[in-house]
Scaffold this motif. Structure first.
Motif, PDB file in Angstrom:
ATOM      1  N   ARG A 189      10.758   2.235   8.965  1.00  0.00           N
ATOM      2  CA  ARG A 189       9.344   2.593   8.785  1.00  0.00           C
ATOM      3  C   ARG A 189       8.501   2.064   9.949  1.00  0.00           C
ATOM      4  O   ARG A 189       7.608   2.754  10.447  1.00  0.00           O
ATOM      5  CB  ARG A 189       8.831   2.049   7.456  1.00  0.00           C
ATOM      6  CG  ARG A 189       9.381   2.771   6.248  1.00  0.00           C
ATOM      7  CD  ARG A 189       8.562   2.460   5.003  1.00  0.00           C
ATOM      8  NE  ARG A 189       8.607   1.044   4.658  1.00  0.00           N
ATOM      9  CZ  ARG A 189       9.514   0.500   3.858  1.00  0.00           C
ATOM     10  NH1 ARG A 189      10.471   1.258   3.332  1.00  0.00           N
ATOM     11  NH2 ARG A 189       9.479  -0.789   3.579  1.00  0.00           N
ATOM     12  N   GLU A 194       3.241  12.942  -0.837  1.00  0.00           N
ATOM     13  CA  GLU A 194       3.468  11.731  -0.058  1.00  0.00           C
ATOM     14  C   GLU A 194       3.950  10.570  -0.922  1.00  0.00           C
ATOM     15  O   GLU A 194       3.886   9.408  -0.520  1.00  0.00           O
ATOM     16  CB  GLU A 194       2.202  11.348   0.726  1.00  0.00           C
ATOM     17  CG  GLU A 194       1.803  12.407   1.750  1.00  0.00           C
ATOM     18  CD  GLU A 194       0.599  11.998   2.577  1.00  0.00           C
ATOM     19  OE1 GLU A 194       0.264  12.744   3.505  1.00  0.00           O
ATOM     20  OE2 GLU A 194       0.004  10.952   2.288  1.00  0.00           O
ATOM     21  N   GLN A 198      10.136  14.727   3.014  1.00  0.00           N
ATOM     22  CA  GLN A 198       8.830  14.337   2.542  1.00  0.00           C
ATOM     23  C   GLN A 198       8.282  15.356   1.543  1.00  0.00           C
ATOM     24  O   GLN A 198       8.375  16.559   1.719  1.00  0.00           O
ATOM     25  CB  GLN A 198       7.854  14.237   3.718  1.00  0.00           C
ATOM     26  CG  GLN A 198       8.127  13.047   4.623  1.00  0.00           C
ATOM     27  CD  GLN A 198       7.737  11.750   3.964  1.00  0.00           C
ATOM     28  OE1 GLN A 198       8.577  11.093   3.378  1.00  0.00           O
ATOM     29  NE2 GLN A 198       6.499  11.373   4.048  1.00  0.00           N
ATOM     30  N   ASP A 247       9.224   8.830   0.301  1.00  0.00           N
ATOM     31  CA  ASP A 247       9.361   8.400   1.686  1.00  0.00           C
ATOM     32  C   ASP A 247      10.824   8.517   2.075  1.00  0.00           C
ATOM     33  O   ASP A 247      11.690   7.849   1.495  1.00  0.00           O
ATOM     34  CB  ASP A 247       8.883   6.962   1.854  1.00  0.00           C
ATOM     35  CG  ASP A 247       8.856   6.520   3.312  1.00  0.00           C
ATOM     36  OD1 ASP A 247       9.363   7.265   4.180  1.00  0.00           O
ATOM     37  OD2 ASP A 247       8.330   5.428   3.588  1.00  0.00           O
ATOM     38  N   HIS A 266      11.765   3.836  -5.331  1.00  0.00           N
ATOM     39  CA  HIS A 266      12.424   4.683  -4.342  1.00  0.00           C
ATOM     40  C   HIS A 266      12.991   5.956  -4.976  1.00  0.00           C
ATOM     41  O   HIS A 266      14.199   6.220  -4.938  1.00  0.00           O
ATOM     42  CB  HIS A 266      13.509   3.895  -3.621  1.00  0.00           C
ATOM     43  CG  HIS A 266      12.983   2.685  -2.914  1.00  0.00           C
ATOM     44  ND1 HIS A 266      12.079   2.765  -1.873  1.00  0.00           N
ATOM     45  CD2 HIS A 266      13.207   1.357  -3.114  1.00  0.00           C
ATOM     46  CE1 HIS A 266      11.781   1.543  -1.464  1.00  0.00           C
ATOM     47  NE2 HIS A 266      12.453   0.679  -2.199  1.00  0.00           N
ATOM     48  N   ASP A 322       9.261  13.333  11.735  1.00  0.00           N
ATOM     49  CA  ASP A 322       7.866  13.095  12.077  1.00  0.00           C
ATOM     50  C   ASP A 322       7.333  14.258  12.919  1.00  0.00           C
ATOM     51  O   ASP A 322       8.030  14.746  13.816  1.00  0.00           O
ATOM     52  CB  ASP A 322       7.727  11.784  12.854  1.00  0.00           C
ATOM     53  CG  ASP A 322       6.284  11.382  13.037  1.00  0.00           C
ATOM     54  OD1 ASP A 322       5.636  11.871  13.987  1.00  0.00           O
ATOM     55  OD2 ASP A 322       5.784  10.580  12.217  1.00  0.00           O
TER      56      ASP A 322
END
Length: 324
Positions: free
Chosen positions: A39, A27, A23, A30, A297, A77
């Motif tokens: 996702r 932001e 990341q 992705d 992307h 995450d």
């Protein structure tokens, strides 16, 4: 691939130790790329609901590149360590939960928030639960790439590809490491190029490893630019203008035209490397075809290798190629 000699203690150039799709602070990037199911599972896991991730990994099965990609993204995450720990407590024998916990600890270690030893132990535990799975070894390879020693990185890579010889992420990490080695003095002679071309030649004709030699050129440019041995402007460096570079670019672009794999989970990483190289080589028409396929992307690497704002570098190159 035959055994490689130990890496030399070359100065390490800046790179994201967790891989090409980490990341970015803006932001805009992705790590999930175009994987909508991933996702969805990531968002649910962040909210404390693990069923979507559990189902996702069950259905991924032994598609090892996709499993590695999905677990790596889930592990990045901030809540992943706690969520995976809860999951493993509820299902103590779950290889999926153990591997997610291991990779979450690996990424914490890469950020300086965890002891690498604890992450290594967690990877070993996950590997024991699923001996055929290369993903716990991917965690160990990420640690070895970041912390060394180099002999451990090479040994870990060998164990990983014994389980999946064409592992995409593992080969990228290997080439990142080999690119650190000092050159021979000849611009187009380097062990990273040799290893990448050998891996591409030994892979099946439809393998995305065909683009690995282009990745090697980007990684080597990263090292040269970071150590002051190449101009910060890649076009001024003529890094992609030699006969070997031109041959590699032509072969990789031709492979993409014939064999493009729309379903490969990390294909956008290859597309970004190829678009970057064609842009640097002054081949905008071919680069334009790649940018159209990439769409939104973009990946931080390799655009971060030439600009403090990789998204700006990507957009500038895309605008130039598309004539906007």
């Amino acid at each position: 691939m035959p055994p490689l000699p130990p890496l030399l203690g070359a100065r390490r150039a800046p790179t994201d130790p967790s891989g090409e799709t980490a990341q970015d602070d803006s932001e805009a990037f992705d790590a999930a790329l175009d994987d909508a199911e991933l996702r969805t599972a990531r968002a649910a896991l962040a909210q404390g609901r693990r069923q979507a991730a559990r189902s996702l990994l069950v259905h991924t099965g032994d598609d090892w590149d996709r499993r590695g990609h999905r677990l790596t993204v889930l592990a990045q995450d901030p809540c992943a360590t706690a969520r995976a720990g809860d999951w493993l407590a509820a299902e103590p024998g779950s290889a999926d939960a153990a591997t997610l916990l291991a990779l979450a600890l690996v990424h914490r270690a890469l950020r300086g928030a965890e002891e690498p030893g604890r992450a290594r132990d967690a990877c070993a535990t996950a590997a024991a639960l699923a001996p055929a799975d290369p993903t716990p070894w991917l965690g160990l390879l990420l640690l070895a790439r970041a912390f060394g020693p180099e002999s451990v990185m090479l040994g870990t890579f060998a164990e990983l590809i014994r389980r999946h010889p064409e592992h995409h992420h593992a080969h990228h990490l290997l080439i990142e490491g080999l690119a650190q080695r000092p050159g021979s003095g000849r611009a187009e002679d380097h062990e990273a190029y040799d290893a990448a071309e050998l891996a591409a030649a030994e892979a099946p004709a439809d393998s995305p490893l065909a683009v690995l030699p282009v990745v090697a050129y980007a990684e080597r440019y990263r090292v040269l630019a970071a150590t002051g041995l190449a101009p910060a402007d890649p076009a001024a460096s003529r890094h992609w203008s030699g006969p070997r570079a031109r041959r590699i670019l032509r072969a990789s672009f031709d492979w993409w035209l014939e064999w493009e794999h729309d379903e490969h989970p990390r294909r956008h990483i290859d597309l970004n490397h190829l678009a970057f190289a064609l842009s640097c080589a002054g081949r905008p028409a071919e680069a334009a075809a790649l940018f159209r396929r990439i769409g939104d992307h973009a990946t931080p690497a390799p655009w971060a290798y030439t600009h403090r704002d990789p998204l700006a570098a990507f957009r500038t190159a895309r605008t130039r190629a598309l004539g906007r």
